[in-house]
Scaffold this motif. Structure first.
Motif, mmCIF file in Angstrom:
data_model
loop_
_atom_site.group_PDB
_atom_site.id
_atom_site.type_symbol
_atom_site.label_atom_id
_atom_site.label_comp_id
_atom_site.label_asym_id
_atom_site.label_seq_id
_atom_site.Cartn_x
_atom_site.Cartn_y
_atom_site.Cartn_z
ATOM 1 N N ASP A 115 -6.359 -1.390 1.877
ATOM 2 C CA ASP A 115 -4.955 -2.380 2.199
ATOM 3 C C ASP A 115 -3.960 -1.362 1.516
ATOM 4 O OD1 ASP A 115 -6.297 -4.429 3.238
ATOM 5 O OD2 ASP A 115 -6.682 -5.374 1.131
ATOM 6 N N ASP A 116 -4.042 -0.583 0.396
ATOM 7 C CA ASP A 116 -2.979 0.347 0.058
ATOM 8 C C ASP A 116 -2.609 1.538 0.989
ATOM 9 O OD1 ASP A 116 -1.584 1.231 -2.085
ATOM 10 O OD2 ASP A 116 -2.586 2.981 -2.459
ATOM 11 N N THR A 117 -3.610 2.017 1.662
ATOM 12 C CA THR A 117 -3.488 2.935 2.765
ATOM 13 C C THR A 117 -2.678 2.446 3.619
ATOM 14 O OG1 THR A 117 -5.339 4.034 2.373
ATOM 15 C CG2 THR A 117 -4.408 4.698 4.231
ATOM 16 N N LEU A 118 -2.861 1.162 4.289
ATOM 17 C CA LEU A 118 -2.201 0.543 5.317
ATOM 18 C C LEU A 118 -0.795 0.177 4.921
ATOM 19 C CD1 LEU A 118 -2.452 -0.690 8.194
ATOM 20 C CD2 LEU A 118 -3.086 -2.822 7.051
ATOM 21 N N GLN A 119 -0.531 -0.188 3.687
ATOM 22 C CA GLN A 119 0.845 -0.512 3.095
ATOM 23 C C GLN A 119 1.573 0.868 3.171
ATOM 24 O OE1 GLN A 119 2.139 -3.443 2.642
ATOM 25 N NE2 GLN A 119 4.041 -2.630 1.876
ATOM 26 N N ARG A 120 1.078 1.699 2.702
ATOM 27 C CA ARG A 120 1.704 3.046 2.657
ATOM 28 C C ARG A 120 2.140 3.550 4.029
ATOM 29 N NH1 ARG A 120 -1.943 4.873 -1.359
ATOM 30 N NH2 ARG A 120 -2.871 6.075 0.058
ATOM 31 N N LEU A 121 1.174 3.313 5.046
ATOM 32 C CA LEU A 121 1.727 3.766 6.494
ATOM 33 C C LEU A 121 2.594 2.717 7.063
ATOM 34 C CD1 LEU A 121 0.995 5.205 8.941
ATOM 35 C CD2 LEU A 121 -0.928 3.526 9.309
ATOM 36 N N ARG A 122 2.518 1.516 6.715
ATOM 37 C CA ARG A 122 3.625 0.677 7.066
ATOM 38 C C ARG A 122 5.116 1.061 6.518
ATOM 39 N NH1 ARG A 122 1.147 -4.026 5.952
ATOM 40 N NH2 ARG A 122 0.635 -4.422 7.927
ATOM 41 N N ILE A 123 4.935 1.382 5.324
ATOM 42 C CA ILE A 123 6.252 1.863 4.561
ATOM 43 C C ILE A 123 6.897 3.095 5.233
ATOM 44 C CG2 ILE A 123 7.425 2.737 2.722
ATOM 45 C CD1 ILE A 123 5.422 0.868 1.127
ATOM 46 N N ARG A 124 5.717 4.167 5.504
ATOM 47 C CA ARG A 124 6.231 5.218 6.311
ATOM 48 C C ARG A 124 6.702 5.365 7.677
ATOM 49 N NH1 ARG A 124 2.783 10.791 6.108
ATOM 50 N NH2 ARG A 124 3.547 11.808 7.979
ATOM 51 N N ALA A 125 6.095 4.451 8.361
ATOM 52 C CA ALA A 125 6.789 4.418 9.705
ATOM 53 C C ALA A 125 8.166 3.499 9.560
ATOM 54 C CB ALA A 125 5.629 3.318 10.279
ATOM 55 N N ALA A 126 8.043 2.754 8.598
ATOM 56 C CA ALA A 126 9.682 2.024 8.519
ATOM 57 C C ALA A 126 10.560 3.165 8.532
ATOM 58 C CB ALA A 126 9.359 0.706 7.459
ATOM 59 N N LEU A 127 10.390 3.813 7.226
ATOM 60 C CA LEU A 127 11.382 5.196 6.821
ATOM 61 C C LEU A 127 11.553 5.865 8.187
ATOM 62 C CD1 LEU A 127 9.840 5.980 3.348
ATOM 63 C CD2 LEU A 127 11.937 4.966 3.879
ATOM 64 N N HIS A 128 10.572 6.083 9.081
ATOM 65 C CA HIS A 128 10.968 6.932 10.163
ATOM 66 C C HIS A 128 11.143 6.254 11.487
ATOM 67 C CE1 HIS A 128 7.855 9.787 8.257
ATOM 68 N NE2 HIS A 128 9.299 10.399 8.159
ATOM 69 N N GLN A 129 11.475 4.731 11.118
ATOM 70 C CA GLN A 129 11.886 3.598 12.163
ATOM 71 C C GLN A 129 10.984 3.890 13.632
ATOM 72 O OE1 GLN A 129 16.257 4.926 12.840
ATOM 73 N NE2 GLN A 129 16.583 3.960 10.666
ATOM 74 N N VAL A 130 9.687 4.102 13.422
ATOM 75 C CA VAL A 130 9.095 3.959 14.408
ATOM 76 C C VAL A 130 7.694 2.883 14.111
ATOM 77 C CG1 VAL A 130 9.281 6.204 15.251
ATOM 78 C CG2 VAL A 130 7.333 5.701 13.513
#
Length: 76
Positions: free
Chosen positions: A11-26
């Protein structure tokens, strides 16, 4: 193109991935594609990197003068 499913992702990895994608706007899917593409790219060769930074012509460098030292003598 092929598809890939990833099971048992923390879950933690998925959350960090979600944040990273949002930062890159993808989307998360696009972010994962970018991460995987980067991970499997061949390493950049040093010469290619130099051409990227300095161009085909290169650069002129002024090197400082070196001092000439006398060899140490161990004779008494």
């Amino acid at each position: 193109m092929a598809s890939l499913s990833i099971r048992k992702l923390e879950d933690d990895t998925l959350q960090r991935l979600r944040i990273r994608a949002a930062l890159h706007q993808v989307s998360m899917e696009e972010e994962v594609r970018r991460i995987l593409r980067q991970a499997v790219m061949p390493p950049t060769r040093l010469g290619s990197l130099a051409v990227t930074y300095f161009g085909e012509e290169g650069v002129e460098l002024e090197l400082p003068q070196r001092e000439v030292y006398e060899p140490v003598s161990f004779d008494a």
